[in-house]
Design a protein around this motif. Structure first.
Motif, PDB file in Angstrom:
ATOM      1  N   ALA A 361      73.283 -25.689  39.047  1.00  0.00           N
ATOM      2  CA  ALA A 361      72.653 -25.629  40.188  1.00  0.00           C
ATOM      3  C   ALA A 361      71.613 -26.182  40.213  1.00  0.00           C
ATOM      4  CB  ALA A 361      72.482 -24.116  40.586  1.00  0.00           C
ATOM      5  N   PHE A 362      70.426 -26.118  38.939  1.00  0.00           N
ATOM      6  CA  PHE A 362      69.263 -26.918  39.066  1.00  0.00           C
ATOM      7  C   PHE A 362      69.590 -28.755  38.842  1.00  0.00           C
ATOM      8  CE2 PHE A 362      66.225 -28.747  36.111  1.00  0.00           C
ATOM      9  CZ  PHE A 362      65.068 -28.293  36.783  1.00  0.00           C
ATOM     10  N   LEU A 363      70.678 -28.819  38.364  1.00  0.00           N
ATOM     11  CA  LEU A 363      70.783 -30.190  38.421  1.00  0.00           C
ATOM     12  C   LEU A 363      71.231 -30.833  39.645  1.00  0.00           C
ATOM     13  CD1 LEU A 363      72.897 -30.567  34.838  1.00  0.00           C
ATOM     14  CD2 LEU A 363      70.174 -31.307  35.403  1.00  0.00           C
ATOM     15  N   TRP A 364      71.883 -29.766  40.592  1.00  0.00           N
ATOM     16  CA  TRP A 364      72.531 -30.343  41.799  1.00  0.00           C
ATOM     17  C   TRP A 364      71.292 -30.596  42.645  1.00  0.00           C
ATOM     18  CZ3 TRP A 364      76.746 -32.212  44.119  1.00  0.00           C
ATOM     19  CH2 TRP A 364      76.889 -32.265  45.356  1.00  0.00           C
ATOM     20  N   ARG A 365      70.354 -29.631  42.507  1.00  0.00           N
ATOM     21  CA  ARG A 365      69.069 -29.519  43.304  1.00  0.00           C
ATOM     22  C   ARG A 365      68.136 -30.779  43.115  1.00  0.00           C
ATOM     23  NH1 ARG A 365      65.356 -30.210  45.772  1.00  0.00           N
ATOM     24  NH2 ARG A 365      63.910 -28.829  46.916  1.00  0.00           N
ATOM     25  N   TYR A 366      67.974 -31.216  41.769  1.00  0.00           N
ATOM     26  CA  TYR A 366      66.889 -32.149  41.539  1.00  0.00           C
ATOM     27  C   TYR A 366      67.515 -33.488  41.104  1.00  0.00           C
ATOM     28  CZ  TYR A 366      63.679 -28.215  41.611  1.00  0.00           C
ATOM     29  OH  TYR A 366      62.804 -27.247  42.082  1.00  0.00           O
ATOM     30  N   MET A 367      68.708 -33.534  40.880  1.00  0.00           N
ATOM     31  CA  MET A 367      69.346 -34.909  40.319  1.00  0.00           C
ATOM     32  C   MET A 367      69.325 -35.834  41.626  1.00  0.00           C
ATOM     33  SD  MET A 367      73.437 -34.202  39.918  1.00  0.00           S
ATOM     34  CE  MET A 367      73.644 -35.602  38.957  1.00  0.00           C
ATOM     35  N   PRO A 368      69.029 -37.109  41.393  1.00  0.00           N
ATOM     36  CA  PRO A 368      69.159 -38.080  42.324  1.00  0.00           C
ATOM     37  C   PRO A 368      70.561 -38.256  42.883  1.00  0.00           C
ATOM     38  CG  PRO A 368      68.790 -39.448  40.218  1.00  0.00           C
ATOM     39  CD  PRO A 368      68.733 -37.717  39.924  1.00  0.00           C
ATOM     40  N   ARG A 369      70.706 -38.433  44.371  1.00  0.00           N
ATOM     41  CA  ARG A 369      71.974 -38.802  44.850  1.00  0.00           C
ATOM     42  C   ARG A 369      72.100 -40.151  45.627  1.00  0.00           C
ATOM     43  NH1 ARG A 369      70.402 -33.513  45.951  1.00  0.00           N
ATOM     44  NH2 ARG A 369      72.067 -32.078  45.485  1.00  0.00           N
ATOM     45  N   PHE A 370      73.015 -40.958  45.202  1.00  0.00           N
ATOM     46  CA  PHE A 370      73.172 -42.378  45.674  1.00  0.00           C
ATOM     47  C   PHE A 370      73.947 -42.516  46.961  1.00  0.00           C
ATOM     48  CE2 PHE A 370      72.972 -42.094  41.098  1.00  0.00           C
ATOM     49  CZ  PHE A 370      71.678 -42.771  40.846  1.00  0.00           C
ATOM     50  N   GLY A 371      73.541 -42.948  47.984  1.00  0.00           N
ATOM     51  CA  GLY A 371      74.111 -43.155  49.155  1.00  0.00           C
ATOM     52  C   GLY A 371      73.405 -44.396  49.988  1.00  0.00           C
ATOM     53  N   ALA A 372      73.680 -44.260  51.326  1.00  0.00           N
ATOM     54  CA  ALA A 372      73.027 -45.445  51.962  1.00  0.00           C
ATOM     55  C   ALA A 372      71.315 -45.449  52.032  1.00  0.00           C
ATOM     56  CB  ALA A 372      73.564 -44.910  53.515  1.00  0.00           C
ATOM     57  N   LEU A 373      70.531 -46.383  51.949  1.00  0.00           N
ATOM     58  CA  LEU A 373      69.306 -46.323  52.071  1.00  0.00           C
ATOM     59  C   LEU A 373      68.636 -46.042  53.209  1.00  0.00           C
ATOM     60  CD1 LEU A 373      68.982 -49.964  50.047  1.00  0.00           C
ATOM     61  CD2 LEU A 373      68.664 -47.737  49.103  1.00  0.00           C
ATOM     62  N   VAL A 374      67.759 -45.173  52.950  1.00  0.00           N
ATOM     63  CA  VAL A 374      66.839 -44.565  54.244  1.00  0.00           C
ATOM     64  C   VAL A 374      65.649 -45.596  54.500  1.00  0.00           C
ATOM     65  CG1 VAL A 374      65.781 -42.747  55.492  1.00  0.00           C
ATOM     66  CG2 VAL A 374      67.952 -42.481  53.935  1.00  0.00           C
ATOM     67  N   PRO A 375      65.272 -46.093  55.603  1.00  0.00           N
ATOM     68  CA  PRO A 375      64.323 -46.973  55.808  1.00  0.00           C
ATOM     69  C   PRO A 375      63.104 -46.212  55.753  1.00  0.00           C
ATOM     70  CG  PRO A 375      65.174 -46.550  58.074  1.00  0.00           C
ATOM     71  CD  PRO A 375      66.237 -46.129  56.868  1.00  0.00           C
ATOM     72  N   GLU A 376      61.845 -46.880  55.111  1.00  0.00           N
ATOM     73  CA  GLU A 376      60.520 -45.969  54.843  1.00  0.00           C
ATOM     74  C   GLU A 376      60.041 -46.166  56.154  1.00  0.00           C
ATOM     75  OE1 GLU A 376      58.522 -47.745  51.616  1.00  0.00           O
ATOM     76  OE2 GLU A 376      60.078 -47.338  50.130  1.00  0.00           O
ATOM     77  N   PRO A 377      59.510 -45.085  56.539  1.00  0.00           N
ATOM     78  CA  PRO A 377      58.580 -44.906  57.708  1.00  0.00           C
ATOM     79  C   PRO A 377      57.458 -45.799  57.563  1.00  0.00           C
ATOM     80  CG  PRO A 377      58.300 -42.962  56.479  1.00  0.00           C
ATOM     81  CD  PRO A 377      59.330 -43.756  55.749  1.00  0.00           C
TER      82      PRO A 377
END
Length: 494
Positions: A361-377
């Motif tokens: 659960a700790f790893l699922w919470r804090y590990m990076p997820r790779f997906g579509a890039l979100v534009p920076e505000p």
């Protein structure tokens, strides 16, 4: 290019000639150099013996944990370098069961091994050890073959085998009991006095008087007659005491225990005095237990520092092999306690499962997820309105009222001056402003007066000026939207 090749060929020819002349005149001599002990040999005292058995064609391996010890094949030989390495009750039970299934156990007897539970289960009673000064090579008869070995520190023992065990052979040796030195006698007397003083309190508190027992000589192997299963004396044992003496009670017999003779030292009979006690005890022995075999003795003759002494290599091969059988050879390097993983799985399975779930659960919470890039505000930047508001707050705090209202008043004055053409009869800007906006002339005059005194007056003048500004803008808008009248030239017709 040709000269370069000629030089190389000439140098090669010179080297070949020198080698043909010098090499036949050289004498090759083998020299031995001692090097430091390698980590492998430092960890395994029987590495040399293991390689010796490998040279004999046997498969060799090491046992490093309890799981490997449990999975040993039945047709194998296991060397245990210390009796205390199998002190765990469960592992000791598995080891004896493995021997009964057909395994061959080689148990090394060392000075200080007395008291280990494995010796009691196998029926081994240490009666002393050879003195360290006995460094001569002594002949030993093993399976009908005489070999010479160095037996310093070797343990002499007696065998009290279980009923289903059959002794195959033993290698006895005749040694003399070394008499204790005066210093050792004084130490023994002091220790005996301390034990008597510690037991005096409990003996005096007992209701019955203490039982008087006859002292037992140190050379005696037993302190009480052997008893059968029904606790009756065995046949042929004379249990009757001197005339007039009563038979000992059951409590007296239970208190008679065999003395500990493992601390005695043995020397050669030639080096002992004429009154020294001579004993013949085995130094090596082998017996059959179930379908397997047990070999005990001073197996450290096969250690790394003793295998090349005398005929130790020949003796060790005879001790490690069973005639007519081919077995794999294993060495126990560590105490066979359960590994950490197996112990945790056996005793804390649910705790380990919960910890694994929490880690996941700790790893699922804090590990990076790779997906579509979100534009920076876009970065937030203050605008002109915020800038002007901040300046106004600063001037208001510093009570700079004129600086705040002056731009608005100048804009209103400029707008009123542009509207003078509508009311040329009015010369005063205050009256013009009152006419345009419909406000009181005094209020307009106060709004056009510079230097407000306080914040309240600033708010009133600002409200009045804002109303005048809206009225002026409205008049300019109406005048701009109305179409102007263009005069026509005279003499033109419509």
């Amino acid at each position: 290019m040709k000269q370069h090749r000629l030089v190389i060929l000439l140098v090669t020819l010179i080297v070949v000639c020198v080698a043909a002349i010098v090499l036949p005149r050289l004498e090759w001599v083998e020299t031995k150099h001692r090097v430091g002990i390698k980590p492998e040999a430092r960890e395994n005292d029987f590495l040399a013996a293991q390689r010796l058995m490998a040279a004999q064609g046997d498969k060799t391996d090491t046992v490093r944990d309890a799981l490997t010890l449990r999975d040993l094949p039945a047709n194998a030989t296991l060397l245990v370098g210390n009796a205390w390495d199998v002190q765990d009750a469960e592992q000791r039970k598995r080891l004896v069961a493995w021997v009964r299934r057909g395994g061959h156990l080689m148990l090394a007897l060392t000075d200080g091994a007395s008291g280990a539970d494995i010796l009691e289960e196998l029926g081994i009673v240490p009666v002393g050890s050879v003195h360290e000064d006995v460094t001569q090579l002594l002949p030993i008869d093993v399976e009908g073959h005489t070999v010479k070995a160095q037996l310093d520190y070797a343990v002499l023992f007696k065998l009290r085998l279980p009923g289903n065990a059959q002794e195959a052979w033993n290698a006895p040796i005749e040694m003399a009991v070394k008499p204790p030195s005066p210093d050792e006698e004084n130490d023994e007397e002091t220790s005996e006095e301390e034990e008597q003083n510690s037991d005096s309190a409990s003996a005096s508190s007992a209701s019955s008087p203490p039982v008087q027992m006859t002292p037992i000589p140190q050379s005696a192997p037993h302190a009480s007659p052997l008893l059968t299963e029904d606790n009756s004396p065995a046949e042929g044992d004379d249990t009757s005491g001197p005339a007039g003496a009563s038979e000992p009670s059951a409590s007296t017999i239970s208190e008679c225990v065999a003395p500990d003779l493992s601390n005695r030292k043995f020397v050669l009979p030639a080096n002992a005095g004429p009154d020294a006690e001579i004993e013949t005890q085995p130094v090596f022995a082998r017996w059959q237990l179930g379908k397997g075999w047990v070999t005990v003795g001073n197996l450290h003759i096969g250690a790394n520092n003793g295998l090349l002494i005398g005929e130790h290599a020949k003796l060790f091969v005879r001790l490690a092999t069973i005639p007519g059988e081919r077995r794999s050879f294993h060495v126990l390097l560590e105490a066979p306690y359960p590994s950490l993983a197996s112990w945790l799985w056996k005793n804390a399975a649910f705790a380990m499962l919960a910890m694994c779930v929490l880690i996941a659960a700790f790893l699922w919470r804090y590990m990076p997820r790779f997906g579509a890039l979100v534009p920076e505000p876009l970065p937030a930047r203050p605008g002109l309105r915020e800038h002007l508001g901040a300046i106004g707050d600063f001037l208001l705090r510093e009570k700079q009222y004129e600086a705040l209202i002056a731009p608005l008043r100048e804009d209103v004055v400029s707008s009123l001056q542009s509207l003078r053409g509508r009311h040329p009869e009015l010369d005063d800007l205050a009256e013009l402003g009152a006419r345009v906006s419909g406000m009181d002339v005094r209020e307009v005059r106060a709004a056009l007066t510079p230097l407000p005194t306080d914040a309240h007056e600033l708010r009133l003048r600002s409200r009045s000026l804002a109303q005048l500004q809206r009225a002026c803008r409205a008049l300019r808008a109406t005048s701009t939207s109305s179409s102007p009248v263009i005069p026509r030239p005279e003499g033109t017709s419509s």
